[in-house]
Design a protein around this motif. Structure first.
Motif, short mmCIF file in Angstrom:
data_model
loop_
_atom_site.label_atom_id
_atom_site.label_comp_id
_atom_site.label_asym_id
_atom_site.label_seq_id
_atom_site.Cartn_x
_atom_site.Cartn_y
_atom_site.Cartn_z
N LEU A 1 -10.40 -26.10 -27.99
CA LEU A 1 -9.10 -25.83 -27.37
C LEU A 1 -9.08 -26.28 -25.91
O LEU A 1 -8.10 -26.87 -25.45
N LEU A 2 -10.15 -26.01 -25.21
CA LEU A 2 -10.22 -26.37 -23.79
C LEU A 2 -10.23 -27.89 -23.59
O LEU A 2 -9.54 -28.41 -22.71
N ILE A 3 -11.01 -28.59 -24.41
CA ILE A 3 -11.09 -30.05 -24.21
C ILE A 3 -9.79 -30.72 -24.63
O ILE A 3 -9.37 -31.72 -24.04
N VAL B 1 -14.04 -17.20 -37.04
CA VAL B 1 -13.79 -16.58 -35.73
C VAL B 1 -12.87 -17.46 -34.89
O VAL B 1 -11.94 -16.97 -34.23
N ALA B 2 -13.11 -18.79 -34.93
CA ALA B 2 -12.27 -19.71 -34.16
C ALA B 2 -10.82 -19.66 -34.64
O ALA B 2 -9.88 -19.71 -33.83
N ALA B 3 -10.62 -19.55 -35.96
CA ALA B 3 -9.26 -19.48 -36.50
C ALA B 3 -8.55 -18.22 -36.04
O ALA B 3 -7.34 -18.24 -35.76
N LEU B 4 -9.29 -17.11 -35.94
CA LEU B 4 -8.69 -15.86 -35.49
C LEU B 4 -8.20 -15.97 -34.04
O LEU B 4 -7.28 -15.26 -33.63
N ILE B 5 -8.82 -16.88 -33.28
CA ILE B 5 -8.41 -17.09 -31.90
C ILE B 5 -7.31 -18.15 -31.81
O ILE B 5 -6.31 -17.97 -31.11
N ALA B 6 -7.47 -19.25 -32.54
CA ALA B 6 -6.58 -20.40 -32.39
C ALA B 6 -5.23 -20.20 -33.08
O ALA B 6 -4.19 -20.62 -32.54
N VAL B 7 -5.22 -19.58 -34.26
CA VAL B 7 -3.96 -19.44 -35.00
C VAL B 7 -2.92 -18.63 -34.23
O VAL B 7 -1.75 -19.04 -34.14
N LEU C 1 0.80 -28.24 -41.74
CA LEU C 1 -0.41 -27.63 -42.30
C LEU C 1 -1.38 -28.70 -42.82
O LEU C 1 -2.59 -28.59 -42.63
N LEU C 2 -0.83 -29.75 -43.46
CA LEU C 2 -1.68 -30.82 -43.98
C LEU C 2 -2.36 -31.57 -42.84
O LEU C 2 -3.56 -31.86 -42.89
N THR C 3 -1.58 -31.85 -41.79
CA THR C 3 -2.15 -32.52 -40.63
C THR C 3 -3.22 -31.64 -39.98
O THR C 3 -4.30 -32.12 -39.60
N GLY C 4 -2.92 -30.36 -39.87
CA GLY C 4 -3.89 -29.43 -39.29
C GLY C 4 -5.17 -29.35 -40.08
O GLY C 4 -6.27 -29.27 -39.53
N LEU C 5 -5.03 -29.39 -41.42
CA LEU C 5 -6.22 -29.36 -42.28
C LEU C 5 -7.09 -30.59 -42.05
O LEU C 5 -8.31 -30.48 -41.93
N CYS C 6 -6.46 -31.76 -41.97
CA CYS C 6 -7.20 -33.00 -41.73
C CYS C 6 -7.90 -32.96 -40.37
O CYS C 6 -9.08 -33.35 -40.25
N VAL C 7 -7.20 -32.48 -39.35
CA VAL C 7 -7.79 -32.39 -38.02
C VAL C 7 -8.95 -31.40 -38.02
O VAL C 7 -10.00 -31.66 -37.41
N ALA C 8 -8.77 -30.28 -38.71
CA ALA C 8 -9.84 -29.27 -38.76
C ALA C 8 -11.09 -29.82 -39.41
O ALA C 8 -12.22 -29.57 -38.95
N ILE C 9 -10.92 -30.59 -40.49
CA ILE C 9 -12.07 -31.14 -41.19
C ILE C 9 -12.78 -32.20 -40.35
O ILE C 9 -14.01 -32.19 -40.21
N LEU C 10 -11.99 -33.10 -39.75
CA LEU C 10 -12.58 -34.23 -39.04
C LEU C 10 -13.07 -33.88 -37.64
O LEU C 10 -14.04 -34.49 -37.15
N SER C 11 -12.41 -32.94 -36.97
CA SER C 11 -12.77 -32.65 -35.58
C SER C 11 -13.63 -31.40 -35.42
O SER C 11 -14.22 -31.21 -34.36
N GLN D 1 2.93 -20.69 -29.60
CA GLN D 1 3.48 -21.90 -29.00
C GLN D 1 4.47 -22.61 -29.91
O GLN D 1 5.52 -23.05 -29.47
N ALA D 2 4.13 -22.73 -31.20
CA ALA D 2 4.95 -23.52 -32.11
C ALA D 2 5.85 -22.69 -33.01
O ALA D 2 6.75 -23.22 -33.65
N GLY D 3 5.59 -21.39 -33.12
CA GLY D 3 6.42 -20.54 -33.97
C GLY D 3 6.23 -20.84 -35.45
O GLY D 3 5.16 -21.30 -35.88
N SER D 4 7.28 -20.63 -36.23
CA SER D 4 7.19 -20.80 -37.68
C SER D 4 7.00 -22.26 -38.10
O SER D 4 6.55 -22.53 -39.21
N SER D 5 7.31 -23.20 -37.21
CA SER D 5 7.14 -24.62 -37.55
C SER D 5 5.68 -24.96 -37.78
O SER D 5 5.36 -25.98 -38.40
N LEU D 6 4.78 -24.10 -37.30
CA LEU D 6 3.36 -24.33 -37.51
C LEU D 6 3.00 -24.27 -38.99
O LEU D 6 2.00 -24.86 -39.41
N PHE D 7 3.82 -23.60 -39.78
CA PHE D 7 3.51 -23.40 -41.19
C PHE D 7 4.28 -24.35 -42.11
O PHE D 7 4.29 -24.15 -43.33
N LEU D 8 4.91 -25.37 -41.56
CA LEU D 8 5.54 -26.39 -42.39
C LEU D 8 4.46 -27.17 -43.14
O LEU D 8 3.37 -27.40 -42.61
#
Length: 204
Positions: A3-5, A100-106, A123-133, A112-119
């Protein structure tokens, strides 16, 4: 740490942010070193990181980005130390850390993004980012830390700014100055030297 970087990326170039962040593992490498040549590789890495940062062609450094990068460096250094201790857990350690990270980041993302975070697309983009990063890099880190001394792992991580600078050049069409090219060579030499001359470790 991530999150910081990511916040730092919003204010300063990626290669500068990573160059600052990698100082965390470098400090760990120097503090845990007990061979003179290990300090040489760490010093060579510091020189390379300085050249990467000083050679930024845009000369745009925002103090907020630097602050976020320094904070990320602190947590990356802790990550190297703690990760070494929990590396025997393998995938279980990564799964626990990601939870633990998800409990902090979600909650932060939702605020910040509201309900649009769950579109679905988000969610698919977030999953790809989570796996790769996060998931794959951290899983590989855990297994690397199981076999490598902390000082070796820390200096090998200093290759990150060189990789980020090259990725920026190839993918984002970011130009590199001669000073940055020198910094890349210096960092790569430190990584290769540390890996080549590290004392063999007896595997249990």
């Amino acid at each position: 740490m991530n999150l910081l970087i990511y916040r730092a990326f919003a204010y300063i170039p990626v290669s500068i942010a990573i160059s600052i962040e990698v100082m965390g593992p470098l400090v760990v490498a120097m503090l845990t070193s007990w061979q003179i040549k290990d300090l040489l590789w760490a010093l060579l890495s510091v020189v390379g990181l300085f050249l990467l940062a000083a050679g930024d062609i845009h000369k745009v450094i925002d103090i907020r980005g630097v602050a976020f990068s320094v904070a990320a460096a602190f947590f990356w250094g802790l990550y190297v130390i703690v990760g070494k201790r929990v590396s025997n857990g393998g995938g279980r350690s990564v799964a626990a850390g990601m939870t633990v990270a998800a409990l902090i980041a979600v909650p932060l993302g939702t605020a910040q993004a509201g309900s649009s975070l769950f579109l679905p697309g988000v969610l698919l983009t977030g999953l790809c980012v989570a796996i790769l990063s996060s998931m794959l890099p951290f899983l590989l880190d855990i297994y690397a830390m199981r076999w490598l001394p902390s000082r070796v792992f820390g200096v090998l991580m200093s290759g990150s700014p060189a990789v980020s600078a090259l990725a920026g050049w190839i993918i984002l069409n970011e130009n590199l100055s001669l000073m940055q090219c020198g910094g890349i060579l210096s960092v790569m030499a430190a990584c290769a030297g540390c890996a080549l001359f590290a004392r063999p470790r007896t595997l249990s």
